[in-house]
Scaffold this motif. Structure first.
Motif, PDB file in Angstrom:
ATOM      1  N   ILE A   1      -8.287   7.158  -5.926  1.00 56.26           N
ATOM      2  CA  ILE A   1      -7.460   6.377  -5.002  1.00 56.26           C
ATOM      3  C   ILE A   1      -8.198   6.184  -3.685  1.00 56.26           C
ATOM      4  N   GLY A   2      -8.856   7.261  -3.215  1.00 51.51           N
ATOM      5  CA  GLY A   2      -9.626   7.152  -1.981  1.00 51.51           C
ATOM      6  C   GLY A   2     -10.765   6.160  -2.103  1.00 51.51           C
ATOM      7  N   ALA A   3     -11.357   6.075  -3.293  1.00 55.43           N
ATOM      8  CA  ALA A   3     -12.443   5.110  -3.521  1.00 55.43           C
ATOM      9  C   ALA A   3     -11.946   3.682  -3.337  1.00 55.43           C
TER      10      ALA A   3
ATOM     11  N   LEU B   1     -18.633   2.392  10.768  1.00 51.59           N
ATOM     12  CA  LEU B   1     -18.146   2.238   9.396  1.00 51.59           C
ATOM     13  C   LEU B   1     -17.477   3.516   8.910  1.00 51.59           C
ATOM     14  N   SER B   2     -18.068   4.673   9.219  1.00 49.92           N
ATOM     15  CA  SER B   2     -17.491   5.933   8.742  1.00 49.92           C
ATOM     16  C   SER B   2     -16.108   6.173   9.333  1.00 49.92           C
ATOM     17  N   GLY B   3     -15.942   5.864  10.618  1.00 52.57           N
ATOM     18  CA  GLY B   3     -14.641   6.043  11.252  1.00 52.57           C
ATOM     19  C   GLY B   3     -13.597   5.101  10.678  1.00 52.57           C
ATOM     20  N   TYR B   4     -13.981   3.848  10.516  1.00 49.71           N
ATOM     21  CA  TYR B   4     -13.066   2.857   9.952  1.00 49.71           C
ATOM     22  C   TYR B   4     -12.736   3.177   8.502  1.00 49.71           C
ATOM     23  N   ALA B   5     -13.768   3.567   7.740  1.00 47.35           N
ATOM     24  CA  ALA B   5     -13.559   3.896   6.329  1.00 47.35           C
ATOM     25  C   ALA B   5     -12.657   5.114   6.177  1.00 47.35           C
ATOM     26  N   SER B   6     -12.817   6.105   7.047  1.00 46.72           N
ATOM     27  CA  SER B   6     -11.990   7.308   6.976  1.00 46.72           C
ATOM     28  C   SER B   6     -10.509   6.960   7.083  1.00 46.72           C
ATOM     29  N   LYS B   7     -10.186   6.060   8.014  1.00 45.81           N
ATOM     30  CA  LYS B   7      -8.787   5.637   8.176  1.00 45.81           C
ATOM     31  C   LYS B   7      -8.286   4.905   6.927  1.00 45.81           C
ATOM     32  N   CYS B   8      -9.118   4.011   6.390  1.00 45.35           N
ATOM     33  CA  CYS B   8      -8.716   3.244   5.203  1.00 45.35           C
ATOM     34  C   CYS B   8      -8.539   4.147   3.985  1.00 45.35           C
ATOM     35  N   ILE B   9      -9.440   5.112   3.827  1.00 48.44           N
ATOM     36  CA  ILE B   9      -9.360   6.048   2.694  1.00 48.44           C
ATOM     37  C   ILE B   9      -8.090   6.870   2.792  1.00 48.44           C
TER      38      ILE B   9
ATOM     39  N   THR C   1       4.314   6.104  -2.284  1.00 49.18           N
ATOM     40  CA  THR C   1       4.833   5.252  -3.356  1.00 49.18           C
ATOM     41  C   THR C   1       5.319   6.090  -4.526  1.00 49.18           C
ATOM     42  N   GLU C   2       4.579   7.152  -4.825  1.00 52.22           N
ATOM     43  CA  GLU C   2       4.978   8.047  -5.912  1.00 52.22           C
ATOM     44  C   GLU C   2       6.341   8.681  -5.621  1.00 52.22           C
ATOM     45  N   ARG C   3       6.512   9.142  -4.381  1.00 53.81           N
ATOM     46  CA  ARG C   3       7.806   9.733  -4.005  1.00 53.81           C
ATOM     47  C   ARG C   3       8.905   8.677  -4.021  1.00 53.81           C
ATOM     48  N   LYS C   4       8.555   7.456  -3.588  1.00 56.99           N
ATOM     49  CA  LYS C   4       9.538   6.373  -3.571  1.00 56.99           C
ATOM     50  C   LYS C   4      10.020   6.041  -4.971  1.00 56.99           C
ATOM     51  N   GLN C   5       9.089   6.079  -5.956  1.00 53.93           N
ATOM     52  CA  GLN C   5       9.464   5.805  -7.343  1.00 53.93           C
ATOM     53  C   GLN C   5      10.518   6.793  -7.817  1.00 53.93           C
ATOM     54  N   VAL C   6      10.336   8.060  -7.426  1.00 57.04           N
ATOM     55  CA  VAL C   6      11.310   9.089  -7.806  1.00 57.04           C
ATOM     56  C   VAL C   6      12.650   8.821  -7.141  1.00 57.04           C
ATOM     57  N   MET C   7      12.596   8.445  -5.848  1.00 56.33           N
ATOM     58  CA  MET C   7      13.836   8.176  -5.112  1.00 56.33           C
ATOM     59  C   MET C   7      14.573   6.973  -5.667  1.00 56.33           C
ATOM     60  N   GLU C   8      13.818   5.939  -6.089  1.00 56.87           N
ATOM     61  CA  GLU C   8      14.451   4.710  -6.564  1.00 56.87           C
ATOM     62  C   GLU C   8      15.256   4.950  -7.830  1.00 56.87           C
ATOM     63  N   VAL C   9      14.844   5.926  -8.624  1.00 54.44           N
ATOM     64  CA  VAL C   9      15.606   6.251  -9.824  1.00 54.44           C
ATOM     65  C   VAL C   9      17.021   6.662  -9.441  1.00 54.44           C
ATOM     66  N   SER C  10      17.128   7.545  -8.436  1.00 55.50           N
ATOM     67  CA  SER C  10      18.452   8.005  -8.023  1.00 55.50           C
ATOM     68  C   SER C  10      19.216   6.908  -7.291  1.00 55.50           C
ATOM     69  N   LEU C  11      18.495   6.048  -6.550  1.00 51.34           N
ATOM     70  CA  LEU C  11      19.150   4.968  -5.826  1.00 51.34           C
ATOM     71  C   LEU C  11      19.830   3.974  -6.762  1.00 51.34           C
ATOM     72  N   HIS C  12      19.284   3.825  -7.981  1.00 52.65           N
ATOM     73  CA  HIS C  12      19.842   2.854  -8.921  1.00 52.65           C
ATOM     74  C   HIS C  12      20.756   3.481  -9.969  1.00 52.65           C
ATOM     75  N   GLU C  13      21.002   4.773  -9.857  1.00 56.66           N
ATOM     76  CA  GLU C  13      21.956   5.407 -10.759  1.00 56.66           C
ATOM     77  C   GLU C  13      23.378   5.004 -10.359  1.00 56.66           C
ATOM     78  N   PRO C  14      24.240   4.698 -11.308  1.00 54.91           N
ATOM     79  CA  PRO C  14      25.608   4.286 -10.984  1.00 54.91           C
ATOM     80  C   PRO C  14      26.363   5.383 -10.233  1.00 54.91           C
TER      81      PRO C  14
ATOM     82  N   ASN D   1      -5.379   6.227   4.524  1.00 55.06           N
ATOM     83  CA  ASN D   1      -4.202   5.367   4.379  1.00 55.06           C
ATOM     84  C   ASN D   1      -3.905   5.069   2.917  1.00 55.06           C
ATOM     85  N   GLU D   2      -4.953   4.818   2.131  1.00 59.42           N
ATOM     86  CA  GLU D   2      -4.767   4.506   0.710  1.00 59.42           C
ATOM     87  C   GLU D   2      -4.176   5.699  -0.037  1.00 59.42           C
ATOM     88  N   ILE D   3      -4.677   6.897   0.276  1.00 53.91           N
ATOM     89  CA  ILE D   3      -4.165   8.114  -0.369  1.00 53.91           C
ATOM     90  C   ILE D   3      -2.715   8.348   0.027  1.00 53.91           C
ATOM     91  N   LEU D   4      -2.420   8.242   1.327  1.00 62.89           N
ATOM     92  CA  LEU D   4      -1.049   8.465   1.801  1.00 62.89           C
ATOM     93  C   LEU D   4      -0.090   7.435   1.221  1.00 62.89           C
TER      94      LEU D   4
END
Length: 229
Positions: A79-81, A98-106, A116-129, A108-111
Motif C-alpha cells: 500500500i505504501g508503494a 522528494l523524500s519529505g513529500y514522498a513520506s507524506k504521500c506514503i 477505509t478498512e474500518r469504514k467497511q466494517v462500520m458500513e455493515v452495521s450502518l446498513h443493518e435493519p 497518507n496512503e497507508i492511513l
C-alpha cells in the motif's frame, strides 16, 4: 483516463516488484536524485522508475510504524508503494524535497487504507435493519443519517474507469484471477484486502493467492499497455 491507467500499470509493476524482494536498492545521493528529477521533468520514464525503486526503502521504514495495526507488513508495504508511485508522479521541486513529500504521500496512503478498512466494517452495521417506516419498509441507520452525495463528474468518471477496467479484466483474466485482484487492490470498490484475508475468504492458501496475484498482474500489465496513449 491516461492518468488512471498509467497509475494502475505502475501499481501492478512496482507492487509486484515489492512482492518479489525485500532487498531494496540503496537511496540515491542528492546529486543523483536531482539529476533524475530533472530527467523526469523532461519526460524520461526510466528516471521515474529509478526514483521509485530507490525510494522503496523509505516505504519499508514508514510501514514499520503500522506493524501493530493487525495488517501484514507485506500488505502495508504494498500500500505504501502505491503512495510512493503517486508521490513521484506528482512531485515538483516547489513541493520541497522528494523524500519529505514522498513520506507524506506514503503515510497518507497507508492511513487511508486503514481508515477505509474500518469504514467497511462500520458500513455493515450502518446498513443493518433497525426498524421499519410507516409503509413497512426496512430502515437502517444509513437511511436515517443520510449521506453526502459525490459530484456528478466524479460519479461519471468513476463509472467510466470501472467499466473499462471491468471489460479488460473479463477479456484477460480467469474468474479467480479477477476476484483476487479485485479483493487485493479494491479495483471495483472496497479496500485493499491483505492476502491473508483473501486466502481465508476463498478458502485457499496465502501462497496460492500470491502466485495467482502475480500471474494476474503480469497479464494485466500487458493488456493495459495499449491504453497508455
Amino acid at each position: 483516463m491516461f492518468s488512471f491507467l498509467s497509475m494502475l500499470l505502475d501499481v501492478f509493476f512496482f507492487v509486484g516488484y515489492v512482492g518479489q524482494t525485500h532487498s531494496f536498492p540503496n537511496p540515491l545521493s542528492k546529486e543523483e536524485e536531482q539529476r533524475y528529477i530533472l530527467q523526469l521533468q523532461a519526460g524520461d520514464q526510466e528516471a521515474r522508475e529509478k526514483l521509485i525503486v530507490h525510494n522503496l526503502r523509505l516505504v519499508a521504514h514508514i510501514a514499520k510504524k503500522y506493524a501493530k495495526t493487525g495488517r501484514d507488513t507485506d500488505d502495508i508495504i504494498s500500500i505504501g508503494a502505491i503512495g510512493l508511485i503517486k508521490a513521484v508522479s506528482t512531485f515538483s521541486p516547489e513541493k520541497g524535497t522528494l523524500s519529505g513529500y514522498a513520506s507524506k504521500c506514503i503515510e497518507n496512503e497507508i492511513l487511508m487504507s486503514l481508515r477505509t478498512e474500518r469504514k467497511q466494517v462500520m458500513e455493515v452495521s450502518l446498513h443493518e435493519p433497525i426498524g421499519t417506516d410507516h409503509d413497512g419498509n426496512e430502515l437502517s441507520l444509513a437511511d436515517l443519517m443520510g449521506a453526502d452525495a459525490e459530484t456528478v463528474f466524479d460519479q461519471v468518471q468513476a463509472r467510466i474507469d470501472a467499466d473499462i477496467l471491468k471489460k479488460v479484466m473479463e477479456k484477460t483474466l480467469t474468474p479467480r484471477e479477477a476476484t483476487i485482484l479485485n479483493y487485493r487492490f479494491g479495483l471495483l470498490g472496497g479496500y485493499c484486502m491483505p492476502q491473508r484475508e483473501v486466502a481465508e475468504l476463498l478458502d485457499i492458501s496465502r501462497s496460492y493467492v500470491s502466485r495467482i496475484e502475480k500471474k494476474a498482474m503480469q497479464k494485466m500489465l500487458a493488456a493495459l499497455k495499449p491504453y497508455y496513449g
